[in-house]
Motif scaffolding. Structure first.
Motif, short mmCIF file in Angstrom:
data_model
loop_
_atom_site.label_atom_id
_atom_site.label_comp_id
_atom_site.label_asym_id
_atom_site.label_seq_id
_atom_site.Cartn_x
_atom_site.Cartn_y
_atom_site.Cartn_z
N GLY A 12 9.56 6.31 -21.74
CA GLY A 12 9.79 6.05 -20.32
C GLY A 12 8.49 6.09 -19.52
N GLU A 13 7.60 7.04 -19.85
CA GLU A 13 6.31 7.11 -19.16
C GLU A 13 5.46 5.90 -19.49
OE1 GLU A 13 4.67 10.85 -20.35
OE2 GLU A 13 5.96 12.00 -19.00
N ALA A 14 5.51 5.42 -20.73
CA ALA A 14 4.74 4.25 -21.13
C ALA A 14 5.24 3.01 -20.38
CB ALA A 14 4.83 4.04 -22.63
N GLU A 15 6.56 2.89 -20.24
CA GLU A 15 7.12 1.75 -19.51
C GLU A 15 6.74 1.82 -18.04
OE1 GLU A 15 11.29 1.47 -20.04
OE2 GLU A 15 11.16 1.01 -22.18
N ASP A 16 6.77 3.01 -17.45
CA ASP A 16 6.40 3.17 -16.06
C ASP A 16 4.93 2.79 -15.84
OD1 ASP A 16 8.93 4.00 -15.46
OD2 ASP A 16 8.43 6.14 -15.37
N ALA A 17 4.06 3.19 -16.76
CA ALA A 17 2.65 2.87 -16.65
C ALA A 17 2.42 1.37 -16.81
CB ALA A 17 1.85 3.65 -17.68
N ALA A 18 3.18 0.74 -17.70
CA ALA A 18 3.03 -0.70 -17.92
C ALA A 18 3.51 -1.49 -16.72
CB ALA A 18 3.80 -1.11 -19.18
N THR A 19 4.59 -1.07 -16.09
CA THR A 19 5.10 -1.80 -14.93
C THR A 19 4.31 -1.48 -13.67
OG1 THR A 19 6.75 -0.10 -14.53
CG2 THR A 19 7.42 -2.00 -15.85
N ALA A 20 3.72 -0.30 -13.59
CA ALA A 20 2.95 0.07 -12.41
C ALA A 20 1.60 -0.63 -12.37
CB ALA A 20 2.76 1.58 -12.35
N GLY A 21 1.04 -0.94 -13.52
CA GLY A 21 -0.27 -1.58 -13.59
C GLY A 21 -0.30 -2.93 -12.88
N PRO A 22 0.56 -3.90 -13.23
CA PRO A 22 0.54 -5.20 -12.55
C PRO A 22 0.91 -5.09 -11.07
CG PRO A 22 1.70 -5.36 -14.63
CD PRO A 22 1.42 -3.91 -14.39
N ALA A 23 1.79 -4.19 -10.71
CA ALA A 23 2.18 -4.04 -9.31
C ALA A 23 1.00 -3.55 -8.48
CB ALA A 23 3.35 -3.07 -9.18
N ALA A 24 0.18 -2.67 -9.04
CA ALA A 24 -0.99 -2.17 -8.32
C ALA A 24 -2.00 -3.28 -8.10
CB ALA A 24 -1.62 -1.00 -9.08
N ASP A 25 -2.12 -4.20 -9.08
CA ASP A 25 -3.05 -5.32 -8.92
C ASP A 25 -2.58 -6.27 -7.83
OD1 ASP A 25 -4.55 -4.28 -10.98
OD2 ASP A 25 -3.67 -5.59 -12.51
N GLN A 26 -1.29 -6.46 -7.70
CA GLN A 26 -0.77 -7.35 -6.68
C GLN A 26 -1.00 -6.79 -5.28
OE1 GLN A 26 3.31 -7.87 -7.74
NE2 GLN A 26 2.88 -9.30 -9.40
N THR A 27 -0.85 -5.49 -5.12
CA THR A 27 -1.07 -4.91 -3.79
C THR A 27 -2.55 -4.91 -3.45
OG1 THR A 27 -1.14 -2.68 -4.72
CG2 THR A 27 0.98 -3.44 -3.88
N ALA A 28 -3.42 -4.80 -4.43
CA ALA A 28 -4.86 -4.82 -4.16
C ALA A 28 -5.30 -6.22 -3.75
CB ALA A 28 -5.63 -4.35 -5.38
N ALA A 29 -4.62 -7.26 -4.24
CA ALA A 29 -4.99 -8.63 -3.93
C ALA A 29 -4.48 -9.07 -2.57
CB ALA A 29 -4.47 -9.55 -5.01
N ALA A 30 -3.59 -8.33 -1.95
CA ALA A 30 -3.04 -8.70 -0.65
C ALA A 30 -4.13 -8.60 0.41
CB ALA A 30 -1.88 -7.79 -0.30
N PRO A 31 -4.15 -9.52 1.37
CA PRO A 31 -5.19 -9.46 2.41
C PRO A 31 -5.02 -8.23 3.29
CG PRO A 31 -3.57 -11.15 2.92
CD PRO A 31 -3.26 -10.65 1.55
N LYS A 32 -6.15 -7.65 3.67
CA LYS A 32 -6.13 -6.48 4.54
C LYS A 32 -6.22 -6.93 5.99
CE LYS A 32 -8.30 -3.52 1.14
NZ LYS A 32 -9.42 -2.65 0.85
N THR A 33 -5.73 -6.08 6.87
CA THR A 33 -5.74 -6.40 8.29
C THR A 33 -6.44 -5.28 9.04
OG1 THR A 33 -3.65 -7.56 8.07
CG2 THR A 33 -4.29 -6.92 10.28
N ILE A 34 -7.34 -5.68 9.94
CA ILE A 34 -8.02 -4.71 10.80
C ILE A 34 -7.38 -4.78 12.17
CG2 ILE A 34 -10.18 -4.09 11.94
CD1 ILE A 34 -11.65 -5.23 9.57
N GLN A 35 -7.03 -3.65 12.73
CA GLN A 35 -6.45 -3.61 14.07
C GLN A 35 -7.47 -3.03 15.03
OE1 GLN A 35 -2.79 -1.46 13.91
NE2 GLN A 35 -1.67 -3.14 12.97
N ALA A 36 -7.51 -3.59 16.23
CA ALA A 36 -8.45 -3.11 17.23
C ALA A 36 -8.02 -1.74 17.75
CB ALA A 36 -8.54 -4.10 18.39
#
Length: 95
Positions: free
Chosen positions: A51-75
């Motif tokens: 179960g931990e191995a599956e969680d690590a495998a599914t968390a890896g690609p999801a973390a890459d997708q969130t890192a690729a999302a554009p960031k927003t700066i607010q004034a």
């Protein structure tokens, strides 16, 4: 429920168990019960590792997708009219 039993009642229950199963079979039954408990414990550990191995495998690609999302700066906090997307330069190894 066991807390309500008196010592005499516990001795009587043990005596009945000895009469039913016999003194020769009790050690064998205890060994088989111990083996079953060890097998159950090892299987539970294996399932937990899987179960931990599956969680690590599914968390890896999801973390890459969130890192690729554009960031927003607010004034200012809550001021969405002056916010703008930010693109960061790609960092590649040069050498």
């Amino acid at each position: 429920m066991i807390g309500n039993l008196k010592p005499l009642e516990i001795i009587l229950i043990i005596a009945v168990i000895l009469l039913l199963f016999g003194a020769k079979k009790l050690p064998e039954m205890a060994r088989s019960l111990g083996k079953s408990a060890r097998i159950l414990k090892s299987e539970a550990k294996a399932m937990k590792k899987d179960g931990e191995a599956e969680d690590a495998a599914t968390a890896g690609p999801a973390a890459d997708q969130t890192a690729a999302a554009p960031k927003t700066i607010q004034a200012a906090p809550g001021d969405v009219t002056s916010s703008r997307p930010v693109t960061e330069p790609n960092r590649t190894a040069q050498g």
